[in-house]
Design a protein around this motif. Structure first.
Motif, PDB file in Angstrom:
ATOM      1  N   CYS A 105      89.807 125.165  18.773  1.00 11.69           N
ATOM      2  CA  CYS A 105      88.885 126.217  18.313  1.00 11.69           C
ATOM      3  C   CYS A 105      88.001 125.728  17.179  1.00 11.69           C
ATOM      4  O   CYS A 105      87.073 126.410  16.765  1.00 11.69           O
ATOM      5  CB  CYS A 105      89.662 127.453  17.883  1.00 11.69           C
ATOM      6  SG  CYS A 105      90.488 127.295  16.280  1.00 11.69           S
ATOM      7  N   GLY A 106      88.324 124.547  16.632  1.00 13.58           N
ATOM      8  CA  GLY A 106      87.502 123.988  15.562  1.00 13.58           C
ATOM      9  C   GLY A 106      88.162 124.057  14.187  1.00 13.58           C
ATOM     10  O   GLY A 106      87.738 123.387  13.263  1.00 13.58           O
ATOM     11  N   LYS A 107      89.213 124.899  14.074  1.00 15.31           N
ATOM     12  CA  LYS A 107      89.901 124.994  12.782  1.00 15.31           C
ATOM     13  C   LYS A 107      90.951 123.885  12.656  1.00 15.31           C
ATOM     14  O   LYS A 107      91.266 123.185  13.601  1.00 15.31           O
ATOM     15  CB  LYS A 107      90.626 126.346  12.668  1.00 15.31           C
ATOM     16  CG  LYS A 107      89.710 127.525  12.453  1.00 15.31           C
ATOM     17  CD  LYS A 107      90.484 128.743  11.962  1.00 15.31           C
ATOM     18  CE  LYS A 107      91.618 129.174  12.882  1.00 15.31           C
ATOM     19  NZ  LYS A 107      92.306 130.371  12.460  1.00 15.31           N
ATOM     20  N   LYS A 108      91.508 123.793  11.462  1.00 13.01           N
ATOM     21  CA  LYS A 108      92.597 122.838  11.249  1.00 13.01           C
ATOM     22  C   LYS A 108      93.915 123.571  11.061  1.00 13.01           C
ATOM     23  O   LYS A 108      93.966 124.584  10.369  1.00 13.01           O
ATOM     24  CB  LYS A 108      92.318 122.017   9.983  1.00 13.01           C
ATOM     25  CG  LYS A 108      91.288 120.924  10.174  1.00 13.01           C
ATOM     26  CD  LYS A 108      91.100 120.131   8.889  1.00 13.01           C
ATOM     27  CE  LYS A 108      90.049 119.057   9.083  1.00 13.01           C
ATOM     28  NZ  LYS A 108      89.705 118.431   7.791  1.00 13.01           N
TER      29      LYS A 108
ATOM     30  N   VAL B 196      97.067 129.933  11.220  1.00 13.56           N
ATOM     31  CA  VAL B 196      97.236 128.617  10.604  1.00 13.56           C
ATOM     32  C   VAL B 196      98.687 128.431  10.150  1.00 13.56           C
ATOM     33  O   VAL B 196      99.231 129.232   9.412  1.00 13.56           O
ATOM     34  CB  VAL B 196      96.263 128.441   9.414  1.00 13.56           C
ATOM     35  CG1 VAL B 196      96.560 127.142   8.665  1.00 13.56           C
ATOM     36  CG2 VAL B 196      94.824 128.443   9.913  1.00 13.56           C
TER      37      VAL B 196
ATOM     38  N   CYS C 225      96.014 125.101  13.237  1.00 14.88           N
ATOM     39  CA  CYS C 225      96.412 126.269  14.044  1.00 14.88           C
ATOM     40  C   CYS C 225      97.761 126.030  14.736  1.00 14.88           C
ATOM     41  O   CYS C 225      98.109 124.891  15.068  1.00 14.88           O
ATOM     42  CB  CYS C 225      95.391 126.518  15.138  1.00 14.88           C
ATOM     43  SG  CYS C 225      93.841 127.195  14.563  1.00 14.88           S
TER      44      CYS C 225
ATOM     45  N   HIS D 124      96.051 130.843  17.015  1.00 11.78           N
ATOM     46  CA  HIS D 124      95.084 130.445  15.985  1.00 11.78           C
ATOM     47  C   HIS D 124      95.448 130.971  14.603  1.00 11.78           C
ATOM     48  O   HIS D 124      94.603 131.080  13.722  1.00 11.78           O
ATOM     49  CB  HIS D 124      93.664 130.843  16.419  1.00 11.78           C
ATOM     50  CG  HIS D 124      93.329 130.254  17.747  1.00 11.78           C
ATOM     51  ND1 HIS D 124      93.162 128.888  17.921  1.00 11.78           N
ATOM     52  CD2 HIS D 124      93.225 130.814  18.975  1.00 11.78           C
ATOM     53  CE1 HIS D 124      92.939 128.655  19.213  1.00 11.78           C
ATOM     54  NE2 HIS D 124      92.983 129.792  19.871  1.00 11.78           N
TER      55      HIS D 124
ATOM     56  N   PRO E  53      98.105 124.242   6.553  1.00 12.79           N
ATOM     57  CA  PRO E  53      96.764 124.139   5.972  1.00 12.79           C
ATOM     58  C   PRO E  53      96.257 122.696   6.004  1.00 12.79           C
ATOM     59  O   PRO E  53      96.989 121.766   5.639  1.00 12.79           O
ATOM     60  CB  PRO E  53      96.969 124.606   4.521  1.00 12.79           C
ATOM     61  CG  PRO E  53      98.182 125.466   4.570  1.00 12.79           C
ATOM     62  CD  PRO E  53      99.067 124.864   5.636  1.00 12.79           C
TER      63      PRO E  53
ATOM     64  N   ILE F 234      93.693 119.181  14.084  1.00 10.57           N
ATOM     65  CA  ILE F 234      92.505 119.895  14.577  1.00 10.57           C
ATOM     66  C   ILE F 234      92.865 120.682  15.835  1.00 10.57           C
ATOM     67  O   ILE F 234      93.505 120.154  16.749  1.00 10.57           O
ATOM     68  CB  ILE F 234      91.380 118.901  14.917  1.00 10.57           C
ATOM     69  CG1 ILE F 234      91.050 118.058  13.687  1.00 10.57           C
ATOM     70  CG2 ILE F 234      90.171 119.626  15.500  1.00 10.57           C
ATOM     71  CD1 ILE F 234      89.702 118.268  13.088  1.00 10.57           C
ATOM     72  N   CYS F 235      92.463 121.931  15.859  1.00  9.88           N
ATOM     73  CA  CYS F 235      92.683 122.786  17.029  1.00  9.88           C
ATOM     74  C   CYS F 235      91.410 122.785  17.880  1.00  9.88           C
ATOM     75  O   CYS F 235      90.326 122.535  17.371  1.00  9.88           O
ATOM     76  CB  CYS F 235      92.998 124.198  16.552  1.00  9.88           C
ATOM     77  SG  CYS F 235      93.187 125.404  17.873  1.00  9.88           S
TER      78      CYS F 235
ATOM     79  N   HIS G 146      87.067 130.261  25.874  1.00 10.37           N
ATOM     80  CA  HIS G 146      86.897 128.896  25.382  1.00 10.37           C
ATOM     81  C   HIS G 146      86.993 127.895  26.515  1.00 10.37           C
ATOM     82  O   HIS G 146      86.190 126.999  26.681  1.00 10.37           O
ATOM     83  CB  HIS G 146      88.025 128.564  24.390  1.00 10.37           C
ATOM     84  CG  HIS G 146      87.631 128.764  22.973  1.00 10.37           C
ATOM     85  ND1 HIS G 146      86.665 128.015  22.372  1.00 10.37           N
ATOM     86  CD2 HIS G 146      88.084 129.627  22.026  1.00 10.37           C
ATOM     87  CE1 HIS G 146      86.521 128.401  21.119  1.00 10.37           C
ATOM     88  NE2 HIS G 146      87.379 129.388  20.874  1.00 10.37           N
TER      89      HIS G 146
END
Ligand SMILES: [Zn+2]
Length: 371
Positions: A246-249, A236, A251, A234, A239, A243-244, A161
């Motif tokens: 990596c694009g997720k929320k 979670v 993490c 990464h 929930p 924002i991480c 990344h």
């Protein structure tokens, strides 16, 4: 028949070598007992390794009279491994001897890019370190710590990344490094700093700029289906949370990276403010420890192993371990004490990725010294 006998002998020598490398010095009797070898087999193999200069006599054993027998140990200086730590701003080098003791260190500012001239600079730095310490003829292998997912079977970096890379062949490294090499994820490399004779199964949490981890079982890294074992940054925690990268929320990385504590100041400044009792800093730290407690106890539930917390924040954690354990006890109703949670001690702050990579190389290539 012959081949089998040969293999068995080699195997026993490797076992003796690795036992002593991890335990320090032992008597011949202790070696035999630990490995389930008869005394004649132990003596024959120890003597052969001593003739090769790989083992040597150590401290005298207490005795009541007669000639004092001595313990046996690995001759540390008979071989060396190098670790190279590639980060966003610099490249670090560490040389360790066969006992894992640091023999040389060096770092150079370098912004890594997947460009031939950058690899050449790394190769040049390595040659300097080797030349200066005259390690060349005793060099067994090189470990490289790299922030990414590495597939050593396919000999490639699957993904990074931070450097924006995908599917880069390790040939780039082979071209500049004329020694056996192993390339491994940075958190995985760091975890080897905590590998000891008495600790060979553990989870390592790396609280670095990218939060990561590693799972070590019987002294070996668990790799998983896609070489992503221990990507705990990464998992979670919250929930729909922050924002991480990596694009997720939500993490763990978004809650446990040192960036969460420092904003624009350094960790030294943060912990100084905490000591002074600054209110806002104390709140930030309390939330940080809460998230860390959740992550650590989740890992404990899944793996039932000792947990060692390292990385940049891990180096500051020791004075706060009791607070962390207390928080963890709220999330772990199985354990009477949270005695499985450890931090790396402050004295290990200097234990860099380069050292970890070198220790990994020692695990992988160390016994290649046996002829
Ligand atoms: Zn993430």
């Amino acid at each position: 028949m012959h081949e089998n006998a040969g293999n068995m002998k080699e195997n026993n020598q490797e076992r003796i070598f690795n036992l002593l490398r991890r335990q320090g010095s032992l008597t011949k009797q202790e070696i035999g007992t630990s490995l389930g070898l008869s005394m004649p087999t132990t003596l024959a193999n120890v003597n052969e390794l001593m003739e090769q200069g790989i083992l040597e006599e150590g401290e005298a054993i207490e005795s009541t009279g007669g000639r004092r027998a001595r313990k046996i140990q690995v001759n540390g200086k008979s071989g060396f491994c190098v670790g190279i730590d590639i980060t966003t701003s610099q490249v670090g080098f560490a040389v360790t001897n066969l006992m894992g003791e640091v023999a040389a260190k060096k770092s150079m500012p370098l912004k890594f890019q997947d460009e031939p001239k950058v690899y050449e600079q790394i190769g040049g730095g390595l040659e300097q370190v080797i030349k200066r310490g005259r390690f060349k003829n005793k060099l067994l292998g090189v470990g490289i710590s790299f922030p990414g997912i590495i597939d050593m079977q396919a000999e490639r970096i699957v993904q990074s990344h931070i450097f924006g890379l995908e599917y880069v062949s390790l040939d780039r490294f082979h071209k500049i490094i004329p020694y056996p090499i192993i390339v491994e994820n940075d958190a995985n490399c760091l975890s080897f700093v905590e590998l000891k004779a008495e600790r060979s199964d553990y989870v390592y949490i790396s609280l670095n700029r990218t939060v990561g981890g590693a799972i070590i079982q019987k002294g070996q890294l668990m790799t998983g289906d896609g070489f992503r074992t221990g990507e705990i940054g990464h998992m979670v925690l919250v929930p729909g949370g922050r924002i991480c990268y990596c694009g997720k929320k939500g993490c763990a990385d978004a809650y446990l990276s040192p960036n969460v504590l420092t904003e624009e100041a350094s960790l030294d400044v943060f912990f100084a403010r905490l000591q002074e009792g600054e209110e806002e800093t104390a709140k930030v730290w309390d939330r940080y420890l809460e998230h860390l407690a959740i992550l650590a106890t989740n890992l404990r539930m899944a793996l039932d192993m000792e947990i060692v917390i390292g990385g940049e924040v891990g180096a500051y954690l020791e004075p706060y371990m009791n607070v962390l354990r207390k928080k963890a006890s709220e999330y772990d109703k199985f354990a009477r004490d949270i005695d499985y949670l450890h931090s790396i001690s402050a004295s290990r702050r200097e234990h860099t990725g380069a050292l970890g990579a070198s220790l990994l190389a020692l695990e992988v290539f160390g016994s290649s010294i046996i002829k």
